[in-house]
Design a protein around this motif. Structure first.
Motif, mmCIF file in Angstrom:
data_model
loop_
_atom_site.group_PDB
_atom_site.id
_atom_site.type_symbol
_atom_site.label_atom_id
_atom_site.label_comp_id
_atom_site.label_asym_id
_atom_site.label_seq_id
_atom_site.Cartn_x
_atom_site.Cartn_y
_atom_site.Cartn_z
ATOM 1 N N MET A 193 0.834 -1.207 0.000
ATOM 2 C CA MET A 193 0.000 0.000 0.000
ATOM 3 C C MET A 193 0.868 1.256 0.000
ATOM 4 O O MET A 193 0.591 2.220 -0.720
ATOM 5 N N LEU A 194 1.931 1.237 0.796
ATOM 6 C CA LEU A 194 2.834 2.389 0.845
ATOM 7 C C LEU A 194 3.567 2.568 -0.485
ATOM 8 O O LEU A 194 3.786 3.695 -0.941
ATOM 9 N N TRP A 195 3.946 1.454 -1.102
ATOM 10 C CA TRP A 195 4.638 1.510 -2.399
ATOM 11 C C TRP A 195 3.756 2.201 -3.435
ATOM 12 O O TRP A 195 4.215 3.067 -4.177
ATOM 13 N N ASN A 196 2.493 1.848 -3.450
ATOM 14 C CA ASN A 196 1.559 2.495 -4.372
ATOM 15 C C ASN A 196 1.423 3.986 -4.079
ATOM 16 O O ASN A 196 1.510 4.829 -4.978
ATOM 17 N N ALA A 197 1.207 4.310 -2.821
ATOM 18 C CA ALA A 197 0.930 5.699 -2.440
ATOM 19 C C ALA A 197 2.115 6.619 -2.732
ATOM 20 O O ALA A 197 1.957 7.690 -3.333
#
Length: 311
Positions: A193-197
């Motif tokens: 999720m952090l990678w996407n954001a």
């Protein structure tokens, strides 16, 4: 006007390695992750990359004196309060807007002003044309774009999300903090999720006129000399073949640096191997590889990564 090469991306993507290599080039000064300087260095007096305590480092002492008349003049709690108000990942949609309320812009400019003062002072003390901040945080990059005192150029480093996810599961010590302190760990789902954001947030910067150069970690380590030449040119510097003698396709020779905070690799001196780390292909469980691949599929595809990974 300080020229800043901001290295961004989610942690464990190879940003520290790229910063260390760039810092070896003439005309560049690597500062580490300045975003953590307020708490870890000024307040907690952790170690500089040179090995000395922050308060005992001549370089940072000179920077603090030139920027603020001494670090004791900095209200750390004011800086941290501003950070909480304007520089959080959840604020990025607002920071990326073309216009903001005047009172909010004033807060962002005040916050960015602390960084601008450090960059300008570090450039003067080091004699460098370009200072490198590897803070990584996408929200900080969005704050810095509002500063009229900076020539901001962003290097957006991406690495296969599955490799990043595996790296975040590993235990990594923070020797500069002492007492057995360790770096943060994330589950594969959380890191996906952090990678996407964070990666999506760097895409928004270029829409607001900020020069952004995307670098794939896997491509960079495959040909580091070419990668360094391209990034130096992006920063506005010319490098000669002789300037790159410290790096080959297999390894690099690193000198001590005055990095404020960041990955423990900032303490590494001497010969460092340069190789693509694909341990995740065998070490990350299949179910977790598939989960991360599914969550990050749109951006993985956009960055040219295969959606199916093999062991």
């Amino acid at each position: 006007m300080a020229r800043v090469l901001y290295i961004g991306g989610l942690g464990r993507s190879g940003t520290t390695l790229i910063e260390r290599l760039l810092g070896e080039l003439p005309g560049m000064c690597a500062l580490g992750e300045v975003v953590h300087l307020w708490q870890r260095d000024i307040r907690d007096d952790e170690r500089c990359g040179c090995g000395a305590a922050f308060s005992a480092c001549d370089f940072w002492d000179a920077v603090g004196e030139r920027a603020f008349g001494g670090w004791h003049q900095v209200d750390v709690y004011r800086v941290l309060a501003l950070r909480e108000t304007v520089e959080r990942t959840r604020h990025i949609p607002r920071l990326a807007a073309a216009r903001l309320p005047e009172d909010h812009v004033e807060l962002i400019e005040e916050y960015a002003g602390y960084y601008s003062a450090i960059y300008e002072a570090a450039a003067t003390v080091s004699g460098a044309s370009v200072v490198i901040d590897s803070s990584k945080h996408s929200a900080l990059a969005h704050c810095l774009r509002w500063s009229r005192a900076l020539d901001l150029r962003v290097v957006h480093v991406v690495r296969d999300a599955r490799g990043v996810a595996y790296s975040w599961t590993k235990t990594v010590a923070r020797p500069e903090a002492g007492g057995g302190a360790e770096m943060t760990r994330y589950s594969p789902a959380r890191s996906a999720m952090l990678w996407n954001a964070h990666n999506a947030a760097f895409g928004l910067l270029s829409r607001r006129g900020v020069p952004v150069r995307r670098v794939r970690y896997e491509h960079f380590v495959a040909d580091p000399r070419r990668g360094l030449q391209e990034l130096a040119g992006f920063a506005g510097l010319d490098v000669s073949t002789a300037d790159l003698d410290f790096v080959t396709e297999e390894h690099a020779e690193l000198k001590p640096v005055h990095s404020a905070a960041g990955n423990p690799m900032r303490f590494t001196v001497g010969q460092v191997p340069l190789r693509r780390d694909d341990t995740w292909r065998s070490a990350l469980p299949t179910s977790q590889r598939r989960l991360v691949g599914a969550v990050c599929a749109p951006l993985l595809r956009a960055y040219g990564y295969p959606l199916r990974s093999s062991r």
